[in-house]
Design a protein around this motif. Structure first.
Motif, PDB file in Angstrom:
ATOM      1  N   SER A  38       0.855  -1.186   0.000  1.00  0.00           N
ATOM      2  CA  SER A  38       0.000   0.000   0.000  1.00  0.00           C
ATOM      3  C   SER A  38       0.884   1.226   0.000  1.00  0.00           C
ATOM      4  CB  SER A  38      -0.923   0.028   1.228  1.00  0.00           C
ATOM      5  OG  SER A  38      -0.175   0.230   2.410  1.00  0.00           O
ATOM      6  N   THR A  54      -4.863   7.045  -0.530  1.00  0.00           N
ATOM      7  CA  THR A  54      -4.337   5.735  -0.150  1.00  0.00           C
ATOM      8  C   THR A  54      -4.627   4.738  -1.252  1.00  0.00           C
ATOM      9  OG1 THR A  54      -4.798   6.214   2.177  1.00  0.00           O
ATOM     10  CG2 THR A  54      -4.273   3.954   1.617  1.00  0.00           C
ATOM     11  N   GLU A  64     -11.473  -2.574   2.816  1.00  0.00           N
ATOM     12  CA  GLU A  64     -12.734  -1.927   3.196  1.00  0.00           C
ATOM     13  C   GLU A  64     -12.862  -1.836   4.712  1.00  0.00           C
ATOM     14  OE1 GLU A  64     -15.794  -4.160   1.298  1.00  0.00           O
ATOM     15  OE2 GLU A  64     -15.338  -3.378  -0.718  1.00  0.00           O
ATOM     16  N   TYR A  66     -10.420  -1.730   6.913  1.00  0.00           N
ATOM     17  CA  TYR A  66      -9.440  -0.757   7.406  1.00  0.00           C
ATOM     18  C   TYR A  66      -9.999   0.662   7.303  1.00  0.00           C
ATOM     19  CZ  TYR A  66      -4.812   1.403   8.083  1.00  0.00           C
ATOM     20  OH  TYR A  66      -3.746   2.150   8.558  1.00  0.00           O
ATOM     21  N   ARG A  67     -10.598   0.957   6.160  1.00  0.00           N
ATOM     22  CA  ARG A  67     -11.180   2.295   5.964  1.00  0.00           C
ATOM     23  C   ARG A  67     -12.401   2.491   6.858  1.00  0.00           C
ATOM     24  NH1 ARG A  67     -10.241   1.331   0.053  1.00  0.00           N
ATOM     25  NH2 ARG A  67      -8.518   2.668  -0.600  1.00  0.00           N
ATOM     26  N   GLU A  68     -13.268   1.483   6.885  1.00  0.00           N
ATOM     27  CA  GLU A  68     -14.512   1.571   7.661  1.00  0.00           C
ATOM     28  C   GLU A  68     -14.234   1.796   9.145  1.00  0.00           C
ATOM     29  OE1 GLU A  68     -16.753  -2.096   8.923  1.00  0.00           O
ATOM     30  OE2 GLU A  68     -18.115  -1.374   7.356  1.00  0.00           O
ATOM     31  N   GLY A  70     -11.618   3.152  10.403  1.00  0.00           N
ATOM     32  CA  GLY A  70     -10.761   4.312  10.641  1.00  0.00           C
ATOM     33  C   GLY A  70      -9.444   3.937  11.286  1.00  0.00           C
ATOM     34  N   VAL A  72      -6.554   4.004  10.253  1.00  0.00           N
ATOM     35  CA  VAL A  72      -5.404   4.872   9.989  1.00  0.00           C
ATOM     36  C   VAL A  72      -5.073   5.747  11.198  1.00  0.00           C
ATOM     37  CG1 VAL A  72      -6.752   6.775   8.989  1.00  0.00           C
ATOM     38  CG2 VAL A  72      -4.368   6.428   8.294  1.00  0.00           C
TER      39      VAL A  72
END
Length: 236
Positions: A38, A54, A64, A66-68, A70, A72
């Protein structure tokens, strides 16, 4: 020059487009023995809400998730990358502060990883992560490959920044040499009157060039124009 260096440098020369560039980065990651990778980029503008991009080559469900979730904001590799450009290898100790993230990542097959960040002169921060599901990273493998991995970090940052910058900060027209000159003196704290004396032009002419540059840069005033021009590396 070694073939692997030539392969990495080729990434910069290919046609613009972040996905095409990222496909080349993925191929380089596979060549280094990693299944996944990534790259995240954080631009320093707009100052009120910096743009973040990203690109993932992970199992879709994990990307999905990881993004959902949060993740990060709690990912210790991201926190590490903000503090230092020293590479980091994934470990139980590293993820001790984020056990849920670590457990979920491993459940999707992301068990072994390496990451390094990059910060360029214009304030753009990026981080490359290479990962896989199998064999741990040994000291001998790192010794053999880390030079190429670091090269990939730098080439990826350069290529993706060049590709994404126009989307982050669009400039209607190229600034003229006089507009750049006036902005540079403005950045040094000179008034329109002082700039006019330095360049042997009228105050109205100075203000005309400042106004044009401000419009082209999409800034609200000359201070914002100077900041944006500096972040874009136009005043170097």
């Amino acid at each position: 020059m070694n073939n692997w260096q030539e392969d990495l440098l080729r990434i910069v020369a290919i046609a613009p487009g972040e996905q095409q560039i990222f496909d080349e980065i993925i191929a380089a990651a596979h060549g280094l023995g990693f299944e996944y990778c990534s790259y995240g980029l954080r631009f320093p503008f707009p100052l009120s809400n910096p743009k973040v991009f990203t690109l993932f080559e992970y199992p879709r469900d994990w990307a999905e998730r990881y993004r959902e979730a949060g993740y990060v904001s709690t990912d210790p590799t991201v926190a590490h990358g903000r503090r230092t450009r020293t590479p980091v290898v994934w470990s139980d100790e590293l993820f001790a502060s984020a056990p849920q993230l670590w457990a979920e990542a491993r459940s999707f097959g992301l068990r072994v990883g390496w990451a390094q960040s990059n910060l360029d002169a214009n304030g753009v921060v990026g981080m490359l992560t290479l990962s896989r599901s199998g064999e741990a990273l040994s000291a001998s493998e790192l010794e053999a490959k880390e030079g190429r991995m670091r090269w990939l970090v730098n080439i990826a940052h350069l290529a993706l920044t060049q590709a994404l910058l126009p989307r982050v900060c669009e400039i209607d027209e190229r600034l003229t040499s006089r507009e750049l000159e006036v902005l540079k003196w403005t950045a040094d704290g000179k008034t329109s009157s002082e700039i006019g004396q330095i360049l042997a032009i009228s105050i109205d002419t100075v203000n005309f060039h400042v106004s044009n540059a401000t419009t082209k840069l999409g800034a609200v005033n000359k201070t914002a124009a100077v900041v944006r021009a500096a972040m874009l590396g136009l005043l170097n």
